[in-house]
Design a protein around this motif. Structure first.
Motif, mmCIF file in Angstrom:
data_model
loop_
_atom_site.group_PDB
_atom_site.id
_atom_site.type_symbol
_atom_site.label_atom_id
_atom_site.label_comp_id
_atom_site.label_asym_id
_atom_site.label_seq_id
_atom_site.Cartn_x
_atom_site.Cartn_y
_atom_site.Cartn_z
ATOM 1 N N GLY A 161 -2.046 -0.285 6.018
ATOM 2 C CA GLY A 161 -1.558 0.594 4.955
ATOM 3 C C GLY A 161 -1.379 2.012 5.485
ATOM 4 O O GLY A 161 -0.353 2.660 5.227
ATOM 5 N N CYS A 162 -2.376 2.494 6.250
ATOM 6 C CA CYS A 162 -2.309 3.859 6.809
ATOM 7 C C CYS A 162 -1.139 3.965 7.785
ATOM 8 O O CYS A 162 -0.350 4.919 7.721
ATOM 9 N N PHE B 115 2.140 3.905 5.931
ATOM 10 C CA PHE B 115 2.348 5.115 5.129
ATOM 11 C C PHE B 115 2.784 6.277 6.025
ATOM 12 O O PHE B 115 3.723 7.004 5.697
ATOM 13 N N VAL B 116 2.101 6.416 7.177
ATOM 14 C CA VAL B 116 2.472 7.486 8.109
ATOM 15 C C VAL B 116 3.896 7.255 8.623
ATOM 16 O O VAL B 116 4.728 8.178 8.639
ATOM 17 N N LEU B 117 4.183 6.022 9.005
ATOM 18 C CA LEU B 117 5.530 5.724 9.516
ATOM 19 C C LEU B 117 6.580 6.072 8.475
ATOM 20 O O LEU B 117 7.604 6.683 8.768
ATOM 21 N N LYS B 118 6.306 5.702 7.245
ATOM 22 C CA LYS B 118 7.293 5.951 6.192
ATOM 23 C C LYS B 118 7.495 7.448 5.971
ATOM 24 O O LYS B 118 8.622 7.923 5.847
ATOM 25 N N GLN B 119 6.405 8.183 5.918
ATOM 26 C CA GLN B 119 6.530 9.623 5.671
ATOM 27 C C GLN B 119 7.216 10.342 6.829
ATOM 28 O O GLN B 119 7.869 11.350 6.632
ATOM 29 N N LEU B 120 7.053 9.812 8.042
ATOM 30 C CA LEU B 120 7.695 10.453 9.192
ATOM 31 C C LEU B 120 9.060 9.824 9.483
ATOM 32 O O LEU B 120 9.629 10.024 10.542
ATOM 33 N N GLN B 121 9.540 9.075 8.528
ATOM 34 C CA GLN B 121 10.872 8.473 8.601
ATOM 35 C C GLN B 121 11.035 7.488 9.756
ATOM 36 O O GLN B 121 12.077 7.420 10.388
ATOM 37 N N TRP B 122 9.976 6.773 10.023
ATOM 38 C CA TRP B 122 10.059 5.680 10.983
ATOM 39 C C TRP B 122 10.255 4.394 10.184
ATOM 40 O O TRP B 122 9.663 4.249 9.110
ATOM 41 N N PRO B 123 11.035 3.454 10.695
ATOM 42 C CA PRO B 123 11.230 2.213 9.936
ATOM 43 C C PRO B 123 9.979 1.330 9.957
ATOM 44 O O PRO B 123 9.277 1.272 10.959
ATOM 45 N N ARG B 124 9.706 0.662 8.836
ATOM 46 C CA ARG B 124 8.520 -0.199 8.756
ATOM 47 C C ARG B 124 8.866 -1.682 8.895
ATOM 48 O O ARG B 124 8.068 -2.464 9.384
ATOM 49 N N LEU C 106 0.880 4.009 -2.991
ATOM 50 C CA LEU C 106 0.402 5.372 -2.702
ATOM 51 C C LEU C 106 1.438 6.395 -3.142
ATOM 52 O O LEU C 106 1.108 7.428 -3.712
ATOM 53 N N GLU C 107 2.700 6.078 -2.896
ATOM 54 C CA GLU C 107 3.752 7.025 -3.276
ATOM 55 C C GLU C 107 3.819 7.225 -4.783
ATOM 56 O O GLU C 107 4.175 8.297 -5.257
ATOM 57 N N ILE D 42 0.825 -1.222 0.000
ATOM 58 C CA ILE D 42 0.000 0.000 0.000
ATOM 59 C C ILE D 42 0.864 1.280 0.000
ATOM 60 O O ILE D 42 0.685 2.141 -0.869
#
Lengths: 179, 544
Positions: free
Chosen positions: B420-421, B424-433, B218-219, B214
């Motif tokens: 997915g949400c 996505f938030v973690l990725k945008q805030l530079q948290w590792p997934r 989205l990106e 997801i």
């Protein structure tokens, strides 16, 4: 060692990205706080369980609470120093769109996906997929209408082939129930 | 062992299994050469469809796809300077300059053959590791296995370079999510909120699709940048490249050895290994002044290392049930769906054919992948220009359908969107997934080993020698991660101090510029650290 492909991103774009990401500072503290609240909730919910049932979740939840407090303090420290990056993950983000815009646009797309799922519930998977693919190709990727519709038809045919070959169960829909 | 090997050979070399390997290889190649996707997205999409398959055919499909995405990613890396997967980034360093000098065919020929040798090397090491690892694996009790789970998670935190604490936190969240549902050995329902859907817990397929597929898709919608651009043309030279690889066999072996060894360590993903192998290659070859400017050896070493990584990663995955990264975590889930339980029981005589089938499939798939890539260089190179943004809506539809196959319930789709949400938030805030998935996968065995240890030994298990050694490793790995994080924080502090100094001088214009340059320094530092994932094409899918 610079990546040749990354040279395509201009310094101007990077500056735009960094200056706008200041808007996300609040979120940086919010996320670990959410983790803390989630862990606290887990502790509250786990306590009434039996010994065996609660042992592991409690162990994890307490560790989560501890670590999230550390992260909150770290983020506050970085914010006080006006640093842009506390600890950036190795999993990298886009360079041409700042995180705030990405989140904004991303959630718009998530809403559209939810709308797609709702249409699946209403009209069935294939009709919904047709609408979804053609609309998102037209408005998301800027494809001309006729190509968008044609691509949607081809896409649906491929999915139908996959579903038929593997005998996949499809989500039930309201239209099917009415008819 | 010989009997098991013969059995594995008869399993693999049937028409049906070879066809499944071919199907996996074709899918893997396509996913590899389309920047923005990658093996992890592909495998997570594949999972719902393998349920109910004959286990060996499922292995053929999964392993076939898993090990050749790294071969296919050479196309965009060489032709467009965009890594198809995060592990293929260092190939750009010399592959792309070669393409610009009209030697794209040579670079690709060298890359494919080196990839094949690397893949076979990894498979051979996996095979050889069985008799060595077997007594070790069998000597472990539940306490040691529980500690291995924790070490696996902590090493994955190191993978989240500079964000170790966040990595641990996200990993713990993954473990917590794995506890949802009916508790083992009791009738307790944990965190189900009286929802019938949650009684059986959350499926790995949904977590994997939500975390990886997801956000990546989205990106593609969100980003302004066009991924595809005119690719370099392939005008022969493929055989020249293959000859180059043959002339540099020591470099291939060196890259493969480093790749396999590092691959064995959970948490060190292909993206990191790739750069390590590149660095080792650059430092060990003679006359390396053309490295980074179009030296074919800069393609050969990393490509060999990249494909050998899979064999190494399979060792902890199959024998301990500890996945080294996202790809192996999904592979582990796939094996469980097929009715195979990776872990110490895999080295029992009755399960040896399974491991050996994986080894054989790894080797066959690498040969198939290389043969296909070499024979289809020209048409495939045109496909690299495929606009991924236009495929994304179609893939979203397939993901929705795939997610529904998990439990045939609408709840599957809600869980998919929820993860997915979050991702996505973690990725945008530079948290590792990635730690979220690893934590989720490790959660169930960790709880099982923890419960058995507590019920059998009470707290005495904490004093077992094996546990003490592993605790030391755990502390060391966390310490290392914290030290890395300190280093990143120091960069931030220096950046902030620089801005403050500029402000003290009072020149408004200069200050603004200083802020920009500081941020740019930080950003470029970040970019150089993660050059392998900084492009639009490389969506970091794969710390696999």
């Amino acid at each position: 060692m610079s990546n040749p492909a990354s040279e395509e991103v201009t310094a101007g774009q990077v500056d735009t990205v960094t200056s706008e990401s200041k808007r996300l500072r609040g979120l940086r503290v919010l996320v670990p706080s959410v983790f803390f609240v989630a862990a606290l909730t887990a502790v509250i919910l786990a306590v009434p369980l039996s010994d065996i049932g609660r042992r592991f979740p409690l162990f994890i939840a307490l560790a989560m609470m501890l670590v999230s407090v550390v992260v909150i303090f770290q983020e506050l420290k970085v914010m006080r120093k006006k640093g842009e990056y506390s600890a950036a993950a190795y999993d990298y983000q886009m360079l041409t769109v700042d995180s705030f815009t990405a989140l904004h646009r991303g959630f718009l797309w998530i809403l559209l996906i939810i709308a797609f799922i709702s249409v699946v519930w209403l009209l069935g998977f294939f009709i919904a997929a047709g609408i979804w693919i053609s609309l998102s190709l037209r408005f998301g990727a800027g494809v001309k209408w006729k190509w968008a519709v044609l691509s949607a038809l081809i896409g649906i045919f491929i999915i139908w082939l996959l579903v038929s070959l593997l005998s996949l169960p499809m989500p039930s829909n309201l239209l099917e129930l009415i008819m | 062992m010989i009997e098991a090997a013969l059995e594995a050979i008869t399993i693999i070399f049937t028409f049906e299994r070879l066809l499944w390997i071919l199907a996996g290889v074709l899918m893997g190649l396509v996913l590899g050469f389309i920047p923005g996707l990658g093996g992890v997205v592909g495998m997570s999409l594949l999972l719902p469809f393998i349920f109910g398959m004959d286990p060996y055919s499922g292995i053929a499909l999964l392993v076939g796809m898993f090990c050749v995405t790294q071969t296919g990613d050479s196309f965009p890396a060489v032709l467009m300077g965009i890594p198809g997967t995060s592990g293929g980034a260092s190939t750009i360093m010399d592959g792309y300059p070669m393409a610009r000098q009209g030697q794209a065919g040579r670079a690709l020929g060298a890359a494919f053959l080196a990839s094949m040798f690397g893949g076979i090397f990894g498979g051979v090491v996996l095979f050889l590791s069985i008799p060595i690892a077997r007594p070790l694996v069998l000597s472990f009790g539940s306490p040691e296995l529980f500690m291995i789970c924790l070490i696996g998670l902590s090493l994955v935190a190191i993978l989240s370079k500079g964000a170790a604490i966040k990595g641990i936190l996200v990993g713990l969240l993954g473990m917590m999510v794995s506890t949802i549902g009916l508790a083992p050995s009791t009738t307790d329902l944990r965190f189900t909120f009286d929802s019938l859907y949650l009684y059986n817990g959350i499926g790995l397929v949904l977590v994997a699709l939500g975390i990886f597929a997801i956000p990546e898709l989205l990106e593609l919608f969100v980003e302004d940048k066009q991924i595809s651009k005119k690719a370099a043309t392939v005008e022969g030279g493929v055989f020249q490249g293959m000859k180059d690889t043959m002339r540099n066999i020591p470099l291939v072996l060196q890259g493969s050895a480093v790749g396999t060894l590092l691959g064995m360590l959970p948490g060190i993903g292909g993206s990191v290994i790739n750069w390590v192998v590149y660095g080792v290659s650059a430092n060990t070859v003679r006359k390396n002044n053309r490295f980074g400017k179009g030296d074919v050896r800069g393609v050969i070493g990393p490509e060999a290392g990249q494909n050998s990584t899979e064999g190494g990663q399979m060792i902890p995955t199959l024998m301990f049930g500890i996945p080294g990264g996202a790809g192996t975590a999904i592979m582990l889930g796939g094996l469980i769906l097929l009715g195979i339980q990776p872990g110490p029981s895999m080295v029992e005589p009755e399960n040896l054919p399974i491991i050996l089938t994986v080894v054989g499939t790894l080797v066959v798939a690498n040969i198939m992948g290389t043969t296909l890539s070499l024979s289809l260089v020209k048409p495939i190179s045109k496909l690299t220009q495929l606009p991924v943004r236009r495929i994304a809506p179609f893939l979203i539809a397939v993901i929705v359908l795939a997610a529904y196959q998990t439990n045939y319930s609408w709840g599957d789709l809600f869980v998919l969107i929820a993860f997915g949400c979050i991702a996505f938030v973690l990725k945008q805030l530079q948290w590792p997934r990635v730690p979220l998935l690893i934590g989720f996968v490790l959660g169930t065995p960790a709880e099982r080993y923890f419960s058995v240890s507590m019920s059998r030994y009470g707290l005495d298990w904490l004093t077992r020698p094996g546990v003490l050694i592993m605790m030391a490793i755990l502390v060391l790995s966390i310490g290392l991660a914290l030290w890395q994080q300190k280093k990143v924080e120091r960069v931030v502090d220096e950046g902030a101090a620089h801005v403050a100094r500029a402000r003290d001088y009072g020149a408004y214009v200069d200050t603004t510029e200083s802020e920009g340059s500081t941020e740019r320094t930080l950003r470029s530092d970040n970019r150089s650290m993660s050059a392998e994932r900084s492009t639009a094409g490389d969506r970091g899918s794969d710390p696999e």
